[in-house]
Design an enzyme around this catalytic site. Structure first.
Site, short mmCIF file in Angstrom:
data_model
loop_
_atom_site.label_atom_id
_atom_site.label_comp_id
_atom_site.label_asym_id
_atom_site.label_seq_id
_atom_site.Cartn_x
_atom_site.Cartn_y
_atom_site.Cartn_z
N GLY A 132 0.80 -1.22 0.00
CA GLY A 132 0.00 0.00 0.00
C GLY A 132 0.83 1.26 0.00
N GLU A 176 -6.99 -8.53 -10.50
CA GLU A 176 -7.15 -7.30 -9.71
C GLU A 176 -8.48 -6.64 -10.03
OE1 GLU A 176 -3.53 -5.39 -8.87
OE2 GLU A 176 -4.47 -3.53 -8.20
N ASP A 188 1.05 -1.73 -13.86
CA ASP A 188 1.80 -2.42 -12.80
C ASP A 188 2.15 -3.85 -13.20
OD1 ASP A 188 1.15 -0.10 -11.52
OD2 ASP A 188 -0.32 -1.01 -10.16
#
Ligand code: ADP
Ligand code: MG
Length: 406
Positions: A132, A176, A188
């Protein structure tokens, strides 16, 4: 932590949890994006590189249809551990962190890359990528587990096959988006699979093209400093989705697959104007949102040309301009990120900007190597003066994408 330490640690974790040695260990890296932010889902262009900080997965196949999985989070000593049925890994079946880890297995089966019958695995995970912090621990865990399972099923050379790598990227994105429910774009996962040491990766999402761009920091006496703002960061909350929602809606109203496909900046602005008027959406906000995206795409193409001519000063100026656009037009920065960039600019850093989705997370600064320490101290002091939690500093080295490491 060195790679060798992390590999030893993940093997130990595996042995302690499951009482056997793993068949192998696979790694996938975190990333920073040098420029081109919040444009992947708009058909734009970005320029990330893979970090040497990785997420490591020790893995073995099982005879039955169970999956056991455990993970030691950075800073924790005890693992989190859980178990589930190998046949129930899709949307709604698994939640939270397990969705990131096991969602790719479901997506790889759906795509036909892996056999569709459920197969069991034992998996142990250790991550050097902070969670995060905007450095994409999510893609790192997705791509590490996906790589492990693909090589367990399809053989030890399968990651060498570019088409398998592409299928892994698609599966990680699908995990995701569909299993976790985070509407991230694809930057990503692409860099986690495709990183090369000493290079950044130009990704053009409209044309589906990638190109390795030499990024020799050492050779130019330069460094990229990562500053983790420690401000809370979550892409799964509504903010990321709301920014993306506007961009997707404007594109859809113009019957284009992505915002960039509408045309030049004027055409995009006209489409946003028409959409906002039809929907009763705040016109000023809509125009600023699309202006970020179209200006960021142009800026990124410009910055890549500068980099190819070793014009780091010019590249740094584009980094600062990117941050200003993300702050003022896209409104995805937070005071900690703005403070980092303002402090870097006052210090005389070549460039600085937030990196990743924003709303917390990390910033990067392009500096002369000897400036890493003094700039870190200056930023730490600025945070103290502002009564923010202390930031964390990481060195960024352009490194390899997902691979087997043991
Ligand atoms: P970022 O990708 O920038 O680190 P995200 O919010 O996208 O931030 O993803 C972070 C989430 O991914 C964590 O909250 C957790 O659910 C999951 N995750 C990432 N790495 C790991 C790990 N090594 N072990 C367990 N869960 C992880
Ligand atoms: Mg993420």
């Amino acid at each position: 932590m060195s790679a060798d330490t992390a590999i030893a640690q993940v093997k130990e974790l595996f042995a302690a949890q499951y009482g056997a040695d793993p068949t192998g260990v696979w790694a996938a890296p975190g990333r920073v994006n040098l420029i081109g932010e919040h444009v992947d889902y708009a058909g734009g262009v970005c320029l990330p590189f893979a970090l040497n900080q990785c997420t490591y997965v020790a893995a073995s196949p099982r005879e039955d249809e169970r999956i056991r999985i455990c993970s030691v989070l950075p800073g924790d000593s005890e693992p989190v551990a859980t178990e589930c049925a190998a046949g129930s890994l899709g949307p709604g079946d698994i939640e939270g962190w397990v969705g990131y880890a096991l969602g790719p297995i479901w997506a790889l089966r759906e795509a036909g890359t892996l056999p569709s019958d459920p197969r069991g695995y034992d998996l142990a995970i250790v991550s050097e990528v902070p969670l995060g912090s905007g450095l994409s621990s999510s893609a790192a865990i997705e791509c590490a587990v996906g790589s492990a399972v693909v090589e367990l099923e399809l053989g030890s050379e399968s990651l060498a096959d570019p088409s398998v790598r592409s299928e892994l990227i698609a599966a990680a994105i699908r995990a995701e988006n569909d299993v976790v429910g985070a509407s991230t774009g694809g930057l990503d996962q692409s860099i986690a699979m495709s990183g090369q040491s000493g290079h950044a990766l130009k990704i053009d999402f409209l044309h589906g093209e990638t190109m390795q761009v030499p990024f020799d920091l050492d050779g130019h006496g330069l460094a990229i400093l990562i500053i983790d703002s420690k401000a809370p960061h979550s892409l799964a909350d509504g903010q990321y989705a709301s920014r993306r929602g506007v961009i997707d809606a404007v594109a859809a109203s113009a019957e284009a697959p992505t915002l960039r496909a509408i045309g030049d900046a004027d055409a995009i602005e006209a489409a946003a104007r028409a959409w906002a008027e039809k929907e009763g959406y705040d016109l000023d906000v809509a125009l600023r949102r699309v202006r970020h995206v179209s200006s960021e795409i142009d800026r990124t193409l410009h910055a890549i040309e500068l980099l190819r001519n070793d014009d780091f000063e010019g590249f740094g100026a584009d980094m600062y301009a990117s941050h200003a656009s993300l702050r003022d037009d896209y409104e995805v920065t937070v005071p900690q990120l703005d403070l980092i960039v303002d402090t870097a600019r006052e210090f005389g850093a070549i460039g600085a900007r937030m990196t990743g989705g924003g709303f917390g997370g990390s910033a990067i600064a392009l500096v002369r190597r000897e400036d890493v320490e003094p700039l870190s101290q200056r930023i730490a002091q600025a945070f103290e003066d502002a009564h923010f939690d202390p930031p964390a500093f990481l060195a960024a080295t352009p490194s390899e994408g997902a691979r087997r490491v043991a």
